[in-house]
Design a protein around this motif. Sequence first.
Motif, PDB file in Angstrom:
ATOM      1  N   PHE A   7       0.846  -1.190   0.000  1.00  0.00           N
ATOM      2  CA  PHE A   7       0.000   0.000   0.000  1.00  0.00           C
ATOM      3  C   PHE A   7       0.881   1.240   0.000  1.00  0.00           C
ATOM      4  CE2 PHE A   7      -3.012  -2.835   2.497  1.00  0.00           C
ATOM      5  CZ  PHE A   7      -3.692  -3.200   1.359  1.00  0.00           C
ATOM      6  N   VAL A  20      -7.625  -6.003  -0.289  1.00  0.00           N
ATOM      7  CA  VAL A  20      -7.967  -6.487   1.049  1.00  0.00           C
ATOM      8  C   VAL A  20      -8.911  -7.666   0.955  1.00  0.00           C
ATOM      9  CG1 VAL A  20      -9.023  -5.870   3.234  1.00  0.00           C
ATOM     10  CG2 VAL A  20      -7.562  -4.233   2.059  1.00  0.00           C
ATOM     11  N   ILE A 118      -4.413   0.694  11.326  1.00  0.00           N
ATOM     12  CA  ILE A 118      -5.497   0.706  10.338  1.00  0.00           C
ATOM     13  C   ILE A 118      -6.169   2.073  10.298  1.00  0.00           C
ATOM     14  CG2 ILE A 118      -7.829  -0.165   9.886  1.00  0.00           C
ATOM     15  CD1 ILE A 118      -6.807  -2.922  10.824  1.00  0.00           C
ATOM     16  N   PHE A 121      -3.971   4.479   8.662  1.00  0.00           N
ATOM     17  CA  PHE A 121      -3.910   4.136   7.238  1.00  0.00           C
ATOM     18  C   PHE A 121      -5.142   4.655   6.497  1.00  0.00           C
ATOM     19  CE2 PHE A 121      -4.790   0.708   4.027  1.00  0.00           C
ATOM     20  CZ  PHE A 121      -3.762   1.036   3.148  1.00  0.00           C
ATOM     21  N   LEU A 141     -11.514  -3.987   7.548  1.00  0.00           N
ATOM     22  CA  LEU A 141     -10.439  -3.510   8.418  1.00  0.00           C
ATOM     23  C   LEU A 141     -10.949  -3.057   9.780  1.00  0.00           C
ATOM     24  CD1 LEU A 141      -8.193  -1.534   5.912  1.00  0.00           C
ATOM     25  CD2 LEU A 141      -8.070  -3.932   6.596  1.00  0.00           C
ATOM     26  N   PHE A 217       0.150  -2.529   8.197  1.00  0.00           N
ATOM     27  CA  PHE A 217      -0.329  -1.830   7.008  1.00  0.00           C
ATOM     28  C   PHE A 217       0.603  -0.701   6.581  1.00  0.00           C
ATOM     29  CE2 PHE A 217      -3.983  -3.956   8.647  1.00  0.00           C
ATOM     30  CZ  PHE A 217      -4.673  -4.373   7.526  1.00  0.00           C
ATOM     31  N   PHE A 227      -2.802 -11.136   9.488  1.00  0.00           N
ATOM     32  CA  PHE A 227      -3.725 -10.066   9.164  1.00  0.00           C
ATOM     33  C   PHE A 227      -4.665  -9.923  10.356  1.00  0.00           C
ATOM     34  CE2 PHE A 227      -8.030  -8.917   8.011  1.00  0.00           C
ATOM     35  CZ  PHE A 227      -7.835  -7.680   7.402  1.00  0.00           C
TER      36      PHE A 227
END
Length: 441
Positions: A7, A20, A118, A121, A141, A217, A227
Amino acid sequence: MSRVPRFAKPAAALIAAAAVVLAVSGCAFLKPNSLALTQPQGTGPVRVHFNLCTLGGSGFCGPNEDEESLQYVAGIAVPPGSVPPASFTAVPVGGGTPIAFTRDDEVVPEMTAAAAAIQKFLGEAETPEEIKEAEELRPFLGGPWPPSGLQGVGYISAPVQELEGVAAEWSVDADFGLPTPADGGPFAGPFATSVAIGFREVTATEPASRPLHCARFEALPQEGEAFCSGSLQQAQIGTADLRIAAPAKPAQAFVGGSAQLAFPLKFGGAPTTPPTFALSATTTVKGGKTKLGSGSFTPGPANPTGNVTVSVPNSAKPGTYSVTLTAATFQGSTATQVGKLKVTKPKLKFAGVQLNAGKGTATLKVKVPGAGRLTITGKGVAKVKKKANKAKTLKVKIKTTGGTSDQLGNAGSVKVKVKATFKPSSGISVSKTKSIVLKQH
């Protein structure tokens, strides 16, 4: 996990929802709208329920796209002080293999850090297109975890073999005990929760026993990283909680008597329907019997008291015994408390004699152990009765009758033997004798 693209940072313009979805497809994930809370026993533990399902290429429940060995991670946020289960099992819906989850202390800090990354992000989205893409990612997410005011509890599963082309679903029920407030009273609620989910591959070089590390991330996830989502779903429920307090002080009863113990019933919470409690009581007094002031109660504006009367048989031995009050819902939840009952034999004590030689009488002081009636009898003396409303010293006048009075008048003195009998308001009688020499001049 290696199939997840890098990313771009700091801009979020290159965020791709498809990337994702690709990362989680073929893995067990939280089924949409499956999180629910109940209090199955009316009071007591709250059951956190949710379903896991394999995600197909569309990003929703569907057949696996790959065949691999995975390990799942679950983060469940609950009110501070809640009592978490040591483990739980995800039960297959419609057949399959159960997934066993065990509590793991590594999960909470890793999922918390991943959830924070997250949010950072997703927060970098600036243009309308980037913001739209970020919103498309949020169902996968999630949001901050654990949410403010809740504490996280983490679990990790045993390895699970996912099969290509197979759609699977599992049902999870995890029971969390209600917190106990600092004052020892009932939990007022509500009980809130938030669930986050994660997974990682298990291979010969990346065993299930390795430390957990959730991807942040910031770059392409490294081999072996997990994850981990943020908060995917949240729920809360108004709970019911009953705590029975011990009586303020031990009760006392004489052998053959009775005593009442008052247990404060403290109810807390705001359930949809307040439960009704059936009350019962027991005692360790051999042959003792208990009687309740009321056999049940339903919580209302004021907290009631559970009154228990214990009858002590004449055969009971002096000592300290337990009295237990139990409140139970019809669903099976119980709350208990133990009070103490001290059983003694009533005792009399003579506290002195004061003679009145001018009248030929005496005043006898008698210490009685409680409320009841004292009776003085004896050959040649007048019968006397006196009542006491508590433990105290009673003064009783001793005077002669009949021939004993003549003997006192002729000889100037006479010896009499008096018997003091005390009958408590509740309990067996006790007697004691004393000789007194009366004088008259």
